[in-house]
Motif scaffolding. Structure first.
Motif, PDB file in Angstrom:
ATOM      1  N   LYS A  56      21.806  58.553  27.988  1.00 56.97           N
ATOM      2  CA  LYS A  56      21.235  59.452  29.002  1.00 56.97           C
ATOM      3  C   LYS A  56      20.525  60.641  28.365  1.00 56.97           C
ATOM      4  CE  LYS A  56      22.344  62.058  33.179  1.00 56.97           C
ATOM      5  NZ  LYS A  56      23.336  62.302  34.243  1.00 56.97           N
ATOM      6  N   ASN A  57      21.184  61.296  27.433  1.00 56.06           N
ATOM      7  CA  ASN A  57      20.598  62.480  26.809  1.00 56.06           C
ATOM      8  C   ASN A  57      19.323  62.147  26.047  1.00 56.06           C
ATOM      9  OD1 ASN A  57      22.667  64.094  27.801  1.00 56.06           O
ATOM     10  ND2 ASN A  57      23.969  63.753  25.985  1.00 56.06           N
ATOM     11  N   GLU A  58      19.350  61.042  25.293  1.00 61.52           N
ATOM     12  CA  GLU A  58      18.161  60.638  24.542  1.00 61.52           C
ATOM     13  C   GLU A  58      17.064  60.149  25.483  1.00 61.52           C
ATOM     14  OE1 GLU A  58      17.492  60.833  21.266  1.00 61.52           O
ATOM     15  OE2 GLU A  58      19.406  61.905  21.006  1.00 61.52           O
ATOM     16  N   LEU A  65      16.370  60.923  28.623  1.00 60.47           N
ATOM     17  CA  LEU A  65      15.679  61.965  29.385  1.00 60.47           C
ATOM     18  C   LEU A  65      14.634  62.705  28.552  1.00 60.47           C
ATOM     19  CD1 LEU A  65      18.676  63.427  31.442  1.00 60.47           C
ATOM     20  CD2 LEU A  65      16.765  62.044  32.291  1.00 60.47           C
ATOM     21  N   ARG A  66      14.698  62.533  27.233  1.00 60.21           N
ATOM     22  CA  ARG A  66      13.703  63.168  26.369  1.00 60.21           C
ATOM     23  C   ARG A  66      12.593  62.198  25.968  1.00 60.21           C
ATOM     24  NH1 ARG A  66      18.429  65.835  24.040  1.00 60.21           N
ATOM     25  NH2 ARG A  66      18.596  64.217  22.442  1.00 60.21           N
ATOM     26  N   MET A  67      12.708  60.941  26.408  1.00 56.62           N
ATOM     27  CA  MET A  67      11.742  59.926  25.982  1.00 56.62           C
ATOM     28  C   MET A  67      10.665  59.723  27.047  1.00 56.62           C
ATOM     29  SD  MET A  67      14.267  57.192  24.090  1.00 56.62           S
ATOM     30  CE  MET A  67      12.948  56.357  23.231  1.00 56.62           C
ATOM     31  N   LYS A 113      12.526  59.665  34.017  1.00 59.84           N
ATOM     32  CA  LYS A 113      12.657  60.902  34.779  1.00 59.84           C
ATOM     33  C   LYS A 113      14.120  61.265  35.021  1.00 59.84           C
ATOM     34  CE  LYS A 113      11.229  63.059  39.149  1.00 59.84           C
ATOM     35  NZ  LYS A 113      10.558  62.834  40.452  1.00 59.84           N
ATOM     36  N   ASP A 114      14.918  60.311  35.532  1.00 62.51           N
ATOM     37  CA  ASP A 114      16.322  60.574  35.838  1.00 62.51           C
ATOM     38  C   ASP A 114      17.174  59.392  35.396  1.00 62.51           C
ATOM     39  OD1 ASP A 114      16.043  63.125  37.288  1.00 62.51           O
ATOM     40  OD2 ASP A 114      14.983  61.907  38.770  1.00 62.51           O
ATOM     41  N   LYS A 138       8.988  57.763  35.718  1.00 60.83           N
ATOM     42  CA  LYS A 138       7.930  58.630  36.224  1.00 60.83           C
ATOM     43  C   LYS A 138       6.809  57.773  36.796  1.00 60.83           C
ATOM     44  CE  LYS A 138       8.973  62.236  32.843  1.00 60.83           C
ATOM     45  NZ  LYS A 138       8.511  62.984  31.650  1.00 60.83           N
ATOM     46  N   SER A 188      10.668  52.792  26.116  1.00 62.83           N
ATOM     47  CA  SER A 188      11.743  53.725  25.747  1.00 62.83           C
ATOM     48  C   SER A 188      13.109  53.080  25.923  1.00 62.83           C
ATOM     49  CB  SER A 188      11.650  54.983  26.623  1.00 62.83           C
ATOM     50  OG  SER A 188      10.419  55.655  26.427  1.00 62.83           O
TER      51      SER A 188
END
Length: 789
Positions: A478-480, A482-484, A488-489, A620, A630
């Protein structure tokens, strides 16, 4: 005599090439349609009926009585089958089955994701799944045993022989020994799998399935040959009373039996007992096949009658030289059967071309039936019956001409005869308009399903199964993620977003009526669930890390709130499975199952740890490709022993309505076909009318009638016939389609304009069809038409 009949038939066939061509074409189209539907119906009826022990095989059905209603299901406790075998002497074998899993297997460096099931050790003793290697008595006796299909054996080992007794790694956590290899399952099998794992493994992975109060897997039994199924059905009705002590007056369960080979067709258990299912489509398309074949036969009658004037003198001469009516009837019936035979040959050629397309539409793999003797018997019967039906009226009509009148050149047809032919046209268009209305309604319902606002945004939503290392590395994912790019969520859920399949009645709240037991659908989620799904809060809030007490918090939907009865629900006490908590939010109702079902009361609980199921990902807009890249990169890094697997929510939603989409496509095809054949019949009647009124038209032209008025005169009666057909078709179509729509909790309304549109379509097609013949008659030189006078 027969040789002479054939000569006359062939001469008439080639003398009237246009007439013969459209006659054969109309019959061929009707017959090929009937043949394709016959093959489809035969395939549907054959599903699961090939097992040698078919008469002894039964599915266990559970009926639940609660909330003043009864609901049926195939889900039962995971320990039921073994207990029935131990306790009931009438049960020879029994097995549990959990199907639909897609798991990862590895041999060496080869990793594949394969569909399969968990089953009890009796499964090969009960069902006719031929074993290529191994023995039915021992195939799944050991908890570490697995049986695989020929395909799976060839994919991993090259052959069934090479696979037997080999080891294969399951979900990168356990090795199984291949104790049997079975033949690939036939196409007419409803439950498809490429592997079977011993049932003890399922109970090991799903501890809840050991409890009598929980349902999930299916159970099947094989009764002894001397057992009476009706008596066993009564005997097991209260079987669960001995084991499930959670039953009360407000909630009780009963068991029943259903023939295994009938489950595929009669799977609708909404009344607690099998009352429908795919059998409705079998009945529907069987009726359609009869409709279209009748339309083709009526078309033949009209076309043959239309040419009757051309053969009037031939019939008169034959009667003068001694031919009796019975001889002429046999002659014309023989010609009809000959034309039908040619149409059948053309239909077989069309079937060779169309069957692959038909298979694509129906999602079947129906083979050509030419090697089956029963098909040729059925085809011979179809040819003979169709020939008799289509040729009966022309034979009786033509053979009844008076030879004196005919040879004088003054053939006058009775009013009854004319009414009968018009009645045939009305009947043709009655059936065609029913098909048109049905097609419009089905298309509108399918479109309604595809475009209905479900209460969440299924676009740009996909999910990845929580498997392997993703189970423990979700927070990293999740953390990685959301930065890729493209993501979006991210959240988690214990089911798929299009099918919440877990229910419970273990719920309590302040003021609950002890005699009331409501079944709630429940789902476990992680933080950001409502944001990822794009759900709307009606009251309260979503789960938040800012509130430690949310670990005992619950979110309900509006339907659940109505059943509970709280006026100001936020903060009110709520208990589930003995875990006391409180309500933190109310979700606006949304569809989490098929539109066949209503929106059930829903409980959303926070399960931030040890969550199974799927990772939900909102992409997105316009960046789906980047998001998939991703996801693939993350999965390969965090879960290298598993193949990357993701599902699009909108595509999975569409799969819920495969049957409807097939029905819509077939309805379109059959409606077009029915109208086309009906138009051929209209063309025949237009030819007949023009020939009968040739002199009348000539006189009208001499007296000053315009071409337009003559065209209107000739076309008007056909429009009247179509309007009559519309009036007859409207109530029949409304009743049948309204009955079909009742299968859906959410459906369109049948509006008046649908019937008007169907009528206008039929009228326009009618005018187009008869325009050429009417215009030709109206433009004819009156001198030619009156010359014989």
């Amino acid at each position: 005599m027969i040789r002479n009949y054939l000569k006359v038939a062939w001469r008439n066939l080639f003398r009237n090439k246009f007439f013969s061509t459209i006659n054969i074409l109309g019959l061929a189209l009707g017959i090929v349609c009937s043949l394709l539907i016959f093959l489809w119906v035969q395939n549907e009826l054959s599903v699961d009926s090939y097992h040698a022990n078919d008469k002894q095989l039964y599915a266990v059905v559970e009926r639940q009585y609660y909330d003043n209603k009864v609901m049926g299901q195939y889900s039962v406790p995971g320990v039921l089958a073994d207990q029935m075998k131990k306790v009931l002497p009438e049960v020879e074998y029994a097995t549990q089955l959990h199907n639909g899993d897609r798991n990862t297997f590895q041999v060496g460096d080869k990793i594949l994701k394969i569909d399969g099931a968990f089953a009890g050790e009796d499964i090969f003793k009960m069902f006719s799944y031929p074993l290529l290697e191994g023995k039915a008595q021992t195939a799944l006796n050991d908890p570490s045993s697995i049986a695989i299909s020929r395909k799976m054996a060839e994919d991993f080992f090259g052959s069934p022989q090479a696979a037997i007794n080999k080891s294969i790694r399951y979900e990168n956590k356990q090795d199984f020994k291949i104790t049997a290899v079975f033949e690939n399952l036939p196409e007419n099998t409803s439950t498809k799998f490429d592997y079977l794992i011993n049932w003890y493994q399922y109970l090991k992975e799903n501890d809840w399935a050991k409890q009598w109060g929980n349902n999930g897997p299916e159970a099947y039994v094989m009764l002894r040959p001397d057992a009476n199924p009706a008596l066993v059905d009564k005997k097991i009705a209260h079987f669960l009373d001995l084991y499930n002590k959670e039953q009360t007056k407000a909630f009780r369960e009963q068991l029943g039996l259903q023939k295994f080979s009938e489950v595929y067709l009669y799977s609708d258990l909404k009344t607690g007992k099998p009352s429908g299912g795919r059998i409705q489509y079998v009945h529907l398309f069987s009726i359609v096949a009869v409709f279209i074949l009748l339309i083709a036969c009526i078309n033949f009658m009209n076309l043959t009658t239309a040419r009757s004037i051309k053969r009037a003198r031939e019939i008169g001469v034959r009667k003068v030289v001694g031919a009796v009516r019975s001889v002429l009837i046999r002659q014309f019936l023989g010609e009809a059967i000959l034309l039908t035979l040619l149409a059948v040959i053309a239909a077989l050629a069309l079937m060779v071309v169309l069957l692959p397309v038909f298979n694509t539409i129906t999602q079947k793999q129906i083979g050509y039936p030419f090697a089956h003797f029963t098909f040729w018997i059925w085809l011979f019967a179809l040819t003979f019956i169709t020939g008799i039906i289509s040729g009966s009226y022309p034979a009786l009509f033509l053979s009844g001409f008076n030879p004196v009148t005919v040879l004088k050149g003054a053939v006058k047809l009775s009013t009854a005869s004319a009414m009968f032919r018009k009645g045939l046209v009305v009947f043709q268009f009655f059936m065609s308009i029913v098909l048109i209305i049905g097609t419009i309604v089905v298309s509108k319902q399918v479109n309604y399903i595809q475009t209905k606002n479900l209460g969440y945004d299924r676009e740009n939503l996909l999910y990845v199964p929580l498997e392997g290392d993703l189970y423990t590395k979700y927070d990293i994912f999740k953390n990685e993620g959301l930065r890729m790019p493209g993501i979006k969520d991210v959240s988690r859920i214990t089911s798929s977003p299009t099918n919440f399949d877990s229910s419970t009645y273990g719920v309590n709240w302040t003021g609950k009526d002890p005699n009331l037991n409501i079944m709630f659908t429940q789902v476990g989620v992680d933080y950001d669930f409502t944001k990822t799904m794009k759900l709307t809060m009606a009251d309260g809030r979503d789960f938040s890390r800012d509130f430690a007490s949310d670990s005992t918090g619950y979110i309900l939907n509006e339907t659940a709130l109505k059943r509970i009865g709280y006026k100001n629900p936020i903060g009110k006490p709520f208990t589930m499975w003995g875990k006391k908590g409180y309500i933190v939010g109310i979700l606006k109702d949304f569809h989490f199952n098929s539109l066949h079902d209503p929106i059930y009361p829903l409980i959303v609980r926070l399960q931030a740890k040890d969550i199974y199921g799927n990772i939900l990902i909102r992409t997105k807009p316009g960046q789906t490709r980047e998001a998939i890249a991703s996801i693939e990169k993350l999965c390969k890094e965090l879960n290298p022993k598993f193949t990357v697997n993701y599902q699009f929510s909108d595509l999975e939603y569409q799969k819920l309505y495969n049957n409807e989409q097939v029905v819509a496509k077939l309805s379109d095809a059959f409606a077009i076909l029915g109208i086309f054949i009906s138009c051929l019949g209209l063309l025949g009647l237009a030819m007949f009318t023009a020939e009968q009124r040739t002199k009348e038209i000539g006189i009208r032209k001499v007296l000053g009638a315009s071409v337009g008025s003559l065209f209107t005169l000739l076309s008007r009666e056909f429009v009247v016939l179509v309007i009559m057909a519309l009036l007859l078709a409207t109530p029949v179509a409304w009743y049948s389609m309204n009955d079909w729509l009742l299968n859906y909790q959410y459906h369109i309304d049948i509006e008046w304009w649908i019937f008007l549109l169907a009528g206008l379509v039929a009228i326009v097609i009618t005018l187009v069809t008869v325009s050429f013949q009417s215009a030709k008659a109206a433009l004819m030189n009156p001198i030619k038409s009156l010359r014989s006078e």
